[in-house]
Write an enzyme that holds these catalytic residues in place. Structure first.
Site, PDB file in Angstrom:
ATOM      1  N   ASP A  72     -83.326 -63.256 -75.915  1.00 51.09           N
ATOM      2  CA  ASP A  72     -81.984 -63.718 -75.308  1.00 51.09           C
ATOM      3  C   ASP A  72     -81.789 -65.143 -76.193  1.00 51.09           C
ATOM      4  OD1 ASP A  72     -84.176 -64.547 -73.302  1.00 51.09           O
ATOM      5  OD2 ASP A  72     -83.986 -62.875 -71.728  1.00 51.09           O
ATOM      6  N   ASP A 141     -85.943 -59.643 -59.670  1.00 50.17           N
ATOM      7  CA  ASP A 141     -85.282 -58.696 -59.734  1.00 50.17           C
ATOM      8  C   ASP A 141     -84.878 -57.272 -59.639  1.00 50.17           C
ATOM      9  OD1 ASP A 141     -83.703 -59.600 -61.268  1.00 50.17           O
ATOM     10  OD2 ASP A 141     -82.053 -60.184 -60.587  1.00 50.17           O
ATOM     11  N   HIS A 143     -85.518 -57.645 -63.547  1.00 47.67           N
ATOM     12  CA  HIS A 143     -84.615 -56.942 -64.493  1.00 47.67           C
ATOM     13  C   HIS A 143     -85.748 -57.784 -65.891  1.00 47.67           C
ATOM     14  CE1 HIS A 143     -84.243 -61.780 -63.767  1.00 47.67           C
ATOM     15  NE2 HIS A 143     -84.266 -61.631 -65.240  1.00 47.67           N
ATOM     16  N   GLU A 148     -79.480 -57.581 -66.312  1.00 49.25           N
ATOM     17  CA  GLU A 148     -79.440 -58.070 -64.578  1.00 49.25           C
ATOM     18  C   GLU A 148     -79.277 -56.983 -63.605  1.00 49.25           C
ATOM     19  OE1 GLU A 148     -80.593 -60.383 -63.932  1.00 49.25           O
ATOM     20  OE2 GLU A 148     -79.023 -62.163 -64.433  1.00 49.25           O
TER      21      GLU A 148
END
Length: 290
Positions: A72, A141, A143, A148
């Site tokens: 990314d 979380d 991801h 996400e």
């Protein structure tokens, strides 16, 4: 799926680096046989990169015939910004090894046409013959990359708005000033990583414990995109003791009981220059065990 449980975060870094080193050696890369490596950024992989640089300087591995694809990059952040993932990768790995800059692929968050940039990235991966090994981290979380919670498990490289939790977590890289954290990024998709021949996920720290639990003990759930890798035929989760705090005792004991098998994957090759018939590939053949 394998789960490698090690004592400390430093052990995770070393184990992961040895695994990458051995996979490269196993491929026996050359001008017509590149090893294609997917790479992450963030705090967790830094130790792995440091160890890979050490292995290169010792002559244990070369990156001359390695192609890389990063997961990314932030949108709108100058490439030379100290917190851009371009800067991160060059500072922590690329400038210290013998990789050809032309073989380094990182998404351009400043491209005029971001959608085209993402589509071209998928095409480059395909043209390279696909990714041999994709290394990833995990968010609190659950991801992976910037996929996400709620991301499609079939997602491909695309433009993504970042969740508030991710922005808050990344503020530490921007002087704890949340206003300086980019709110959008370009990211490979879940399916992009799933297409790799092999995936290794690194998880360290108590703050990742619930995410690890949800990703390997819960069902496949798009609210925890890392859980998709339960379905991958060759996934290795590598974690430290702190990250196991939410796992069942039975789960921990089961995978710790397999450590003798797992550690064969990272045994030091006896002679990196030896021919394929030599013993150096013996331990690598163990990777075919399921």
């Amino acid at each position: 799926m394998r789960l490698v449980i090690l004592d400390h975060a430093n052990d995770v870094s070393e184990w992961a680096a040895k695994f990458v080193r051995n996979r490269i050696l196993q491929k026996k890369p050359g001008p017509d046989n590149y090893f294609v490596l997917g790479l992450p950024t963030g705090g967790t992989p830094k130790g792995m990169y440091k160890k890979l640089v050490e292995f290169y300087k010792k002559g244990e591995v070369s990156f001359k015939y390695v192609k890389t694809f990063n997961m990314d990059e932030y949108v709108g952040l100058p490439r030379d910004h100290p917190e851009s993932y371009h800067s991160y990768m060059w500072e922590n790995l690329f400038k210290h090894i013998d990789i050809d800059p032309e073989n380094v692929n990182i998404l351009d968050g400043n491209a005029k046409d971001l959608v085209k940039e993402c589509n071209d990235y998928e095409a480059k991966i395909k043209a390279a013959g696909g990714v041999d090994l994709f290394v990833g981290g995990i968010g609190p979380d659950g991801h992976i990359a910037f996929n996400e919670p709620g991301s499609s498990m079939k997602s491909r490289t695309r433009v993504k708005s970042l969740a508030k939790e991710t922005i808050v977590a990344n503020a530490r890289f921007f002087g704890d000033d949340i206003s300086k954290v980019p709110t959008m990024a370009l990211t490979v998709g879940v399916q992009t990583v799933m297409d790799a021949n092999e995936v290794m996920i690194l998880i360290t720290g108590v703050n990742k414990a619930y995410a690890l639990h949800s990703s390997i003990e819960g069902g496949v759930n798009h609210m925890f995109t890392v859980s998709a890798f339960q379905l991958h035929p060759h996934t290795i989760f590598v974690c430290d003791e702190d990250a196991t705090m939410e796992l069942k005792v039975r789960t921990v004991k089961y995978f710790k009981g397999l450590m003798d098998v797992h550690n064969k994957l990272v045994e030091f090759p006896e002679d990196p220059t030896a021919p394929p018939s030599a013993k150096r590939l013996k331990s690598l053949d163990e990777s075919k065990l399921t």
